[in-house]
Design a protein around this motif. Structure first.
Motif, mmCIF file in Angstrom:
data_model
loop_
_atom_site.group_PDB
_atom_site.id
_atom_site.type_symbol
_atom_site.label_atom_id
_atom_site.label_comp_id
_atom_site.label_asym_id
_atom_site.label_seq_id
_atom_site.Cartn_x
_atom_site.Cartn_y
_atom_site.Cartn_z
ATOM 1 N N GLY A 1 3.179 5.018 -8.217
ATOM 2 C CA GLY A 1 3.924 6.230 -7.908
ATOM 3 C C GLY A 1 3.022 7.440 -7.748
ATOM 4 O O GLY A 1 3.294 8.322 -6.930
ATOM 5 N N GLN A 2 1.947 7.497 -8.520
ATOM 6 C CA GLN A 2 0.996 8.601 -8.402
ATOM 7 C C GLN A 2 0.362 8.633 -7.007
ATOM 8 O O GLN A 2 0.297 9.687 -6.367
ATOM 9 C CB GLN A 2 -0.098 8.467 -9.468
ATOM 10 C CG GLN A 2 0.292 8.966 -10.842
ATOM 11 C CD GLN A 2 0.264 10.484 -10.922
ATOM 12 O OE1 GLN A 2 1.126 11.178 -10.374
ATOM 13 N NE2 GLN A 2 -0.735 11.012 -11.606
ATOM 14 N N THR A 3 -0.092 7.490 -6.545
ATOM 15 C CA THR A 3 -0.701 7.426 -5.211
ATOM 16 C C THR A 3 0.330 7.711 -4.131
ATOM 17 O O THR A 3 0.055 8.416 -3.153
ATOM 18 C CB THR A 3 -1.334 6.034 -4.985
ATOM 19 O OG1 THR A 3 -2.255 5.752 -6.032
ATOM 20 C CG2 THR A 3 -2.053 5.980 -3.656
ATOM 21 N N PHE A 4 1.526 7.179 -4.303
ATOM 22 C CA PHE A 4 2.609 7.385 -3.347
ATOM 23 C C PHE A 4 2.986 8.866 -3.281
ATOM 24 O O PHE A 4 3.139 9.435 -2.188
ATOM 25 C CB PHE A 4 3.816 6.543 -3.766
ATOM 26 C CG PHE A 4 5.000 6.632 -2.849
ATOM 27 C CD1 PHE A 4 4.911 6.236 -1.521
ATOM 28 C CD2 PHE A 4 6.223 7.091 -3.321
ATOM 29 C CE1 PHE A 4 6.011 6.305 -0.675
ATOM 30 C CE2 PHE A 4 7.327 7.157 -2.492
ATOM 31 C CZ PHE A 4 7.223 6.772 -1.164
ATOM 32 N N ASP B 1 0.846 -1.183 0.000
ATOM 33 C CA ASP B 1 0.000 0.000 0.000
ATOM 34 C C ASP B 1 0.894 1.250 0.000
ATOM 35 O O ASP B 1 1.669 1.444 0.942
ATOM 36 C CB ASP B 1 -0.882 -0.008 1.251
ATOM 37 C CG ASP B 1 -1.834 1.175 1.312
ATOM 38 O OD1 ASP B 1 -1.644 2.156 0.556
ATOM 39 O OD2 ASP B 1 -2.753 1.142 2.147
ATOM 40 N N PRO B 2 0.819 2.096 -1.037
ATOM 41 C CA PRO B 2 1.694 3.268 -1.108
ATOM 42 C C PRO B 2 1.497 4.242 0.050
ATOM 43 O O PRO B 2 2.460 4.897 0.488
ATOM 44 C CB PRO B 2 1.329 3.913 -2.447
ATOM 45 C CG PRO B 2 0.004 3.341 -2.821
ATOM 46 C CD PRO B 2 -0.062 1.994 -2.219
ATOM 47 N N ASN B 3 0.287 4.338 0.583
ATOM 48 C CA ASN B 3 0.043 5.215 1.724
ATOM 49 C C ASN B 3 0.757 4.700 2.971
ATOM 50 O O ASN B 3 1.339 5.471 3.737
ATOM 51 C CB ASN B 3 -1.460 5.330 1.995
ATOM 52 C CG ASN B 3 -2.185 6.052 0.873
ATOM 53 O OD1 ASN B 3 -2.084 7.267 0.732
ATOM 54 N ND2 ASN B 3 -2.930 5.302 0.075
ATOM 55 N N LEU B 4 0.729 3.380 3.149
ATOM 56 C CA LEU B 4 1.408 2.770 4.293
ATOM 57 C C LEU B 4 2.927 2.903 4.137
ATOM 58 O O LEU B 4 3.635 3.171 5.119
ATOM 59 C CB LEU B 4 1.012 1.296 4.421
ATOM 60 C CG LEU B 4 1.639 0.524 5.592
ATOM 61 C CD1 LEU B 4 1.269 1.173 6.917
ATOM 62 C CD2 LEU B 4 1.181 -0.929 5.564
ATOM 63 N N VAL B 5 3.424 2.719 2.915
ATOM 64 C CA VAL B 5 4.866 2.879 2.671
ATOM 65 C C VAL B 5 5.303 4.296 3.008
ATOM 66 O O VAL B 5 6.335 4.511 3.650
ATOM 67 C CB VAL B 5 5.208 2.554 1.199
ATOM 68 C CG1 VAL B 5 6.673 2.878 0.901
ATOM 69 C CG2 VAL B 5 4.931 1.084 0.902
ATOM 70 N N SER B 6 4.504 5.286 2.629
ATOM 71 C CA SER B 6 4.810 6.682 2.934
ATOM 72 C C SER B 6 4.871 6.913 4.442
ATOM 73 O O SER B 6 5.822 7.505 4.960
ATOM 74 C CB SER B 6 3.759 7.598 2.304
ATOM 75 O OG SER B 6 3.918 8.935 2.741
ATOM 76 N N HIS C 1 6.682 16.604 0.118
ATOM 77 C CA HIS C 1 7.465 15.830 -0.833
ATOM 78 C C HIS C 1 6.582 15.420 -2.003
ATOM 79 O O HIS C 1 5.362 15.582 -1.969
ATOM 80 C CB HIS C 1 8.050 14.572 -0.177
ATOM 81 C CG HIS C 1 9.173 14.838 0.766
ATOM 82 N ND1 HIS C 1 10.355 14.124 0.743
ATOM 83 C CD2 HIS C 1 9.315 15.742 1.759
ATOM 84 C CE1 HIS C 1 11.167 14.564 1.684
ATOM 85 N NE2 HIS C 1 10.543 15.542 2.321
ATOM 86 N N GLY C 2 7.193 14.862 -3.046
ATOM 87 C CA GLY C 2 6.431 14.395 -4.188
ATOM 88 C C GLY C 2 7.341 13.782 -5.235
ATOM 89 O O GLY C 2 8.473 13.376 -4.951
ATOM 90 N N LEU D 1 1.034 11.781 -18.327
ATOM 91 C CA LEU D 1 1.457 10.461 -18.792
ATOM 92 C C LEU D 1 0.535 9.362 -18.273
ATOM 93 O O LEU D 1 0.354 8.333 -18.928
ATOM 94 C CB LEU D 1 2.899 10.198 -18.362
ATOM 95 C CG LEU D 1 3.960 11.073 -19.049
ATOM 96 C CD1 LEU D 1 5.307 10.946 -18.354
ATOM 97 C CD2 LEU D 1 4.094 10.711 -20.517
ATOM 98 N N SER D 2 -0.054 9.574 -17.101
ATOM 99 C CA SER D 2 -0.940 8.563 -16.520
ATOM 100 C C SER D 2 -2.201 8.351 -17.348
ATOM 101 O O SER D 2 -2.860 7.313 -17.236
ATOM 102 C CB SER D 2 -1.346 8.966 -15.092
ATOM 103 O OG SER D 2 -0.228 8.961 -14.239
ATOM 104 N N SER D 3 -2.547 9.331 -18.170
ATOM 105 C CA SER D 3 -3.758 9.227 -18.983
ATOM 106 C C SER D 3 -3.535 8.441 -20.271
ATOM 107 O O SER D 3 -4.494 8.150 -20.988
ATOM 108 C CB SER D 3 -4.271 10.631 -19.327
ATOM 109 O OG SER D 3 -3.357 11.303 -20.192
#
Length: 271
Positions: free
Chosen positions: A198-201, A141-146, A210-211, A185-187
């Motif tokens: 990466g977008q969610t992260f 889960d990118p949110n958990l990784v963050s 950060h971003g 690019l995601s589209s």
């Protein structure tokens, strides 16, 4: 022969008589065997490629051994445009400008810039790390990784912080350009799992200032296109080269006073 701890040992190796490559085949000239009169890339004749294919198609073929689909070619081409110029704020571009205005031989402008770009700070050395990070974490889960990264990491006392390879802050804030590029690019139809993750992260990182960084965006697209991590750094340098070159050449035609001269009191020498 080699020596280990004073003992002489014979190398049991047999060297090839000529280098072999699966990438490029050359047909020797009947008049001079050291000269090629025809060649092919992964089985595709070069002249056919020149006539029927785009540069981005052949670049993909060179790295991947097969021609891309229309969707993959579109994704790679748009990334190439996004990366074509790191911009004058980037250390590698500034290096090109400095050697240009300093009247260094113009043949050395691009090598100097690429050497600077090979570093870890916003450079090619971060690409492989970022690709491996994305491939490793994509199942999580990118949110958990963050949350975990910010809970466990110790930020530097000064300068920008890359909380993960390819992600962080730039000049103390969120770098908005790669975020806008990632949104575009995601589209595209060929946008893949690494870019989506990466977008969610990146959005989770926004809460901490950060971003996305350009290196992370490039790494995500490379990974989604099937590029191997070890190829990523060189490809990133290749795609960033045009902008650095033109900035260096622009300043090659300017006087030394076209760039600021740092005052002695602004230098800091660590003792």
């Amino acid at each position: 022969m080699s020596s280990i701890h004073g003992k002489v040992r014979r190398r049991e190796e047999t060297f090839t008589q000529r280098p072999m490559t699966k990438i490029w085949k050359e047909k020797a000239s009947s008049e001079n065997p050291y000269i090629a009169e025809d060649c092919s890339c992964h089985g595709y004749n070069l002249f056919d490629l020149m006539e029927k294919r785009s540069f981005v198609d052949v670049l993909f073929l060179l790295f991947q051994g097969e021609l891309p689909s229309v969707e993959k070619a579109q994704l790679l081409e748009q990334l190439m445009i996004a990366l074509i110029n790191p911009g004058p704020r980037h250390p590698a571009t500034r290096a090109a400008m400095c050697v240009g205005v300093g009247k260094t031989d113009t043949t050395q402008i691009l090598p100097v810039a690429l050497t600077t770009l090979s570093g870890r700070h916003l450079g090619a050395a971060e690409i492989e790390e970022s690709m491996r990070f994305l491939r490793k974490e994509i199942k999580n889960d990118p949110n958990l990784v963050s949350d975990t990264l910010f809970a466990e990491a110790t930020p530097p006392t000064e300068g920008d912080w890359h909380v993960a390879p390819g992600f962080g802050c730039r000049f103390g804030g969120i770098d908005k350009l790669p975020q806008k590029q990632a949104d575009k690019l995601s589209s595209l139809p060929a946008a893949g799992k690494c870019l989506a993750w990466g977008q969610t992260f990146a959005k989770a990182l926004n809460n901490h200032g950060h971003g996305w960084l350009a290196t992370g965006l490039a790494a995500a697209i490379f990974a989604d296109l099937g590029i191997q991590p070890r190829f990523g750094p060189g490809l990133f340098q290749l795609l960033s080269a045009p902008g650095m070159l033109v900035h260096g050449m622009e300043f090659a035609n300017k006087p030394l006073t076209a760039l600021p001269f740092i005052k002695d009191e602004d230098y800091f020498i660590e003792r």
